[in-house]
Design an enzyme around this catalytic site. Structure first.
Site, PDB file in Angstrom:
ATOM      1  N   TYR A 153       8.097   2.438  -7.415  1.00  9.18           N
ATOM      2  CA  TYR A 153       7.645   0.715  -7.368  1.00  9.18           C
ATOM      3  C   TYR A 153       7.179   0.577  -9.099  1.00  9.18           C
ATOM      4  O   TYR A 153       7.421  -0.828  -9.600  1.00  9.18           O
ATOM      5  CB  TYR A 153       6.920   0.550  -6.794  1.00  9.18           C
ATOM      6  CG  TYR A 153       6.705   0.663  -4.965  1.00  9.18           C
ATOM      7  CD1 TYR A 153       7.768   0.052  -4.958  1.00  9.18           C
ATOM      8  CD2 TYR A 153       5.379   1.538  -4.720  1.00  9.18           C
ATOM      9  CE1 TYR A 153       8.136   0.450  -3.368  1.00  9.18           C
ATOM     10  CE2 TYR A 153       6.264   2.035  -3.207  1.00  9.18           C
ATOM     11  CZ  TYR A 153       7.122   1.542  -2.481  1.00  9.18           C
ATOM     12  OH  TYR A 153       7.172   1.556  -1.037  1.00  9.18           O
TER      13      TYR A 153
ATOM     14  N   GLU B 261       0.905  -1.476   0.223  1.00  6.61           N
ATOM     15  CA  GLU B 261      -0.137   0.110   0.330  1.00  6.61           C
ATOM     16  C   GLU B 261       0.694   1.170   0.114  1.00  6.61           C
ATOM     17  O   GLU B 261       2.158   1.735   0.646  1.00  6.61           O
ATOM     18  CB  GLU B 261      -0.884   0.672   1.451  1.00  6.61           C
ATOM     19  CG  GLU B 261      -1.659  -0.887   1.193  1.00  6.61           C
ATOM     20  CD  GLU B 261      -2.113  -2.099   1.933  1.00  6.61           C
ATOM     21  OE1 GLU B 261      -0.716  -1.820   2.433  1.00  6.61           O
ATOM     22  OE2 GLU B 261      -2.516  -2.960   1.502  1.00  6.61           O
TER      23      GLU B 261
HETATM   24  C1  LIG Z   1      10.510   6.604  -1.473  1.00  2.97           C
HETATM   25  C2  LIG Z   1      12.101   6.107  -1.271  1.00  2.97           C
HETATM   26  C3  LIG Z   1      12.147   4.916  -0.075  1.00  2.97           C
HETATM   27  C4  LIG Z   1      12.805   6.265  -2.355  1.00  2.97           C
HETATM   28  O1  LIG Z   1      14.743   6.367  -1.977  1.00  2.97           O
HETATM   29  P1  LIG Z   1      15.181   6.408  -2.644  1.00  2.97           P
HETATM   30  O2  LIG Z   1      16.708   5.869  -2.401  1.00  2.97           O
HETATM   31  O3  LIG Z   1      15.767   7.601  -3.037  1.00  2.97           O
HETATM   32  O4  LIG Z   1      15.001   5.536  -4.327  1.00  2.97           O
HETATM   33  P2  LIG Z   1      15.928   5.044  -5.593  1.00  2.97           P
HETATM   34  O5  LIG Z   1      17.501   6.819  -5.643  1.00  2.97           O
HETATM   35  O6  LIG Z   1      16.245   3.894  -5.327  1.00  2.97           O
HETATM   36  O7  LIG Z   1      14.930   5.972  -6.318  1.00  2.97           O
HETATM   37  C5  LIG Z   1      14.960   4.729  -7.460  1.00  2.97           C
HETATM   38  C6  LIG Z   1      13.545   5.731  -8.599  1.00  2.97           C
HETATM   39  O8  LIG Z   1      12.533   6.368  -8.027  1.00  2.97           O
HETATM   40  C7  LIG Z   1      12.016   7.484  -8.073  1.00  2.97           C
HETATM   41  N1  LIG Z   1      11.947   8.492  -7.115  1.00  2.97           N
HETATM   42  C8  LIG Z   1      12.528   8.041  -5.674  1.00  2.97           C
HETATM   43  N2  LIG Z   1      12.490   8.855  -5.439  1.00  2.97           N
HETATM   44  C9  LIG Z   1      11.799  10.478  -6.021  1.00  2.97           C
HETATM   45  C10 LIG Z   1      11.638  11.824  -5.935  1.00  2.97           C
HETATM   46  N3  LIG Z   1      12.072  12.084  -4.718  1.00  2.97           N
HETATM   47  N4  LIG Z   1      10.590  12.244  -6.943  1.00  2.97           N
HETATM   48  C11 LIG Z   1      10.685  10.982  -7.748  1.00  2.97           C
HETATM   49  N5  LIG Z   1      10.087   9.680  -8.404  1.00  2.97           N
HETATM   50  C12 LIG Z   1      11.478  10.160  -6.946  1.00  2.97           C
HETATM   51  C13 LIG Z   1      13.001   7.647  -9.712  1.00  2.97           C
HETATM   52  O9  LIG Z   1      12.129   7.192 -10.139  1.00  2.97           O
HETATM   53  C14 LIG Z   1      14.036   6.724  -9.092  1.00  2.97           C
HETATM   54  O10 LIG Z   1      15.312   6.908 -10.531  1.00  2.97           O
HETATM   55  P3  LIG Z   1      16.104   8.116 -10.480  1.00  2.97           P
HETATM   56  O11 LIG Z   1      16.821   7.918  -9.709  1.00  2.97           O
HETATM   57  O12 LIG Z   1      16.916   7.043 -11.516  1.00  2.97           O
HETATM   58  O13 LIG Z   1      15.117   9.042 -11.195  1.00  2.97           O
HETATM   59  C15 LIG Z   1      12.291   7.392  -0.059  1.00  2.97           C
HETATM   60  O14 LIG Z   1      12.007   8.648  -0.798  1.00  2.97           O
HETATM   61  C16 LIG Z   1      11.979   7.549   1.688  1.00  2.97           C
HETATM   62  O15 LIG Z   1      12.620   6.704   2.265  1.00  2.97           O
HETATM   63  N6  LIG Z   1      10.932   7.922   1.775  1.00  2.97           N
HETATM   64  C17 LIG Z   1      10.141   7.725   2.562  1.00  2.97           C
HETATM   65  C18 LIG Z   1       9.592   6.757   3.366  1.00  2.97           C
HETATM   66  C19 LIG Z   1       8.464   6.804   1.824  1.00  2.97           C
HETATM   67  O16 LIG Z   1       7.477   7.475   1.510  1.00  2.97           O
HETATM   68  N7  LIG Z   1       8.749   4.967   1.508  1.00  2.97           N
HETATM   69  C20 LIG Z   1       7.452   4.870   0.597  1.00  2.97           C
HETATM   70  C21 LIG Z   1       6.310   4.325   2.120  1.00  2.97           C
HETATM   71  S1  LIG Z   1       4.963   2.931   0.625  1.00  2.97           S
END
Ligand SMILES: CC(C)(COP(=O)(O)OP(=O)(O)OC[C@H]1O[C@@H](n2cnc3c(N)ncnc32)[C@H](O)[C@@H]1OP(=O)(O)O)[C@@H](O)C(=O)NCCC(=O)NCCS
Length: 140
Positions: free
Chosen positions: A110, A98
């Site tokens: 995702y 979710e």
């Molecule tokens: C969502 C989260 C886990 C992503 O972690 P991350 O290590 O930065 O992700 P990655 O570097 O592997 O990013 C992979 C892809 O995700 C997408 N993405 C990640 N952060 C993004 C942002 N702020 N805006 C848009 N796309 C994003 C992009 O497609 C990215 O690829 P790119 O860097 O080549 O453009 C992180 O932002 C987080 O912890 N957020 C708060 C908690 C949360 O919302 N968790 C998910 C709950 S369902």
């Protein structure tokens, strides 16, 4: 993860989520035979984690989180890749999760791995009654 990761994971959760899990919840997960978690560490310190529950042949992802300072470096992607490999090893049929409707960053992450939106849960989140989107990835 091991029990030694629980405090570090709780610290990440505290920063990353509006309604974080307690430390005890992570200790419980370390003992939970259905739970499988992966931890990203920098110099021993937990900077991110992700995990799922293996229930009835399906993987239910509980959380994916990366500390703000470490984002956009592929850490969540590495964690999701590890979960998918493990789910395939366990011959699970699908991974499901979710995500908040407003969480475009996570949805885009995702989708990169092939997860698709298959439904929604109205007013799912207790803090602001936001809807959840249900996303799944078919495996095998
Ligand atoms: C969502 C989260 C886990 C992503 O972690 P991350 O290590 O930065 O992700 P990655 O570097 O592997 O990013 C992979 C892809 O995700 C997408 N993405 C990640 N952060 C993004 C942002 N702020 N805006 C848009 N796309 C994003 C992009 O497609 C990215 O690829 P790119 O860097 O080549 O453009 C992180 O932002 C987080 O912890 N957020 C708060 C908690 C949360 O919302 N968790 C998910 C709950 S369902």
């Amino acid at each position: 993860m091991t029990t030694a990761d629980a405090d570090g994971m709780a610290a990440v959760d505290e920063i990353c989520f509006a309604v974080p899990w307690s430390k005890q919840a992570f200790y419980d997960e370390a003992e939970n035979e259905l739970a499988i978690y992966f931890v990203a560490r920098d110099d021993g310190k937990c900077v991110g984690y992700a995990g799922f529950w293996n229930v009835s042949g399906e993987g239910g992802i509980t959380n994916v989180a990366v500390l703000p300072k470490y984002r956009r470096r592929g850490i969540a992607s590495a964690l999701i890749g590890a979960m998918i490999r493990e789910a395939n090893t366990l011959s699970l049929g699908l991974l499901t999760l979710e995500v908040r409707r407003s969480n475009a960053a996570a949805q885009s992450l995702y989708k990169k791995f092939g997860f698709e939106i298959i439904g929604e849960r109205k007013r799912y989140y207790s803090d602001n009654r936001e809807d959840a989107l249900i996303m799944t990835l078919r495996l095998g």
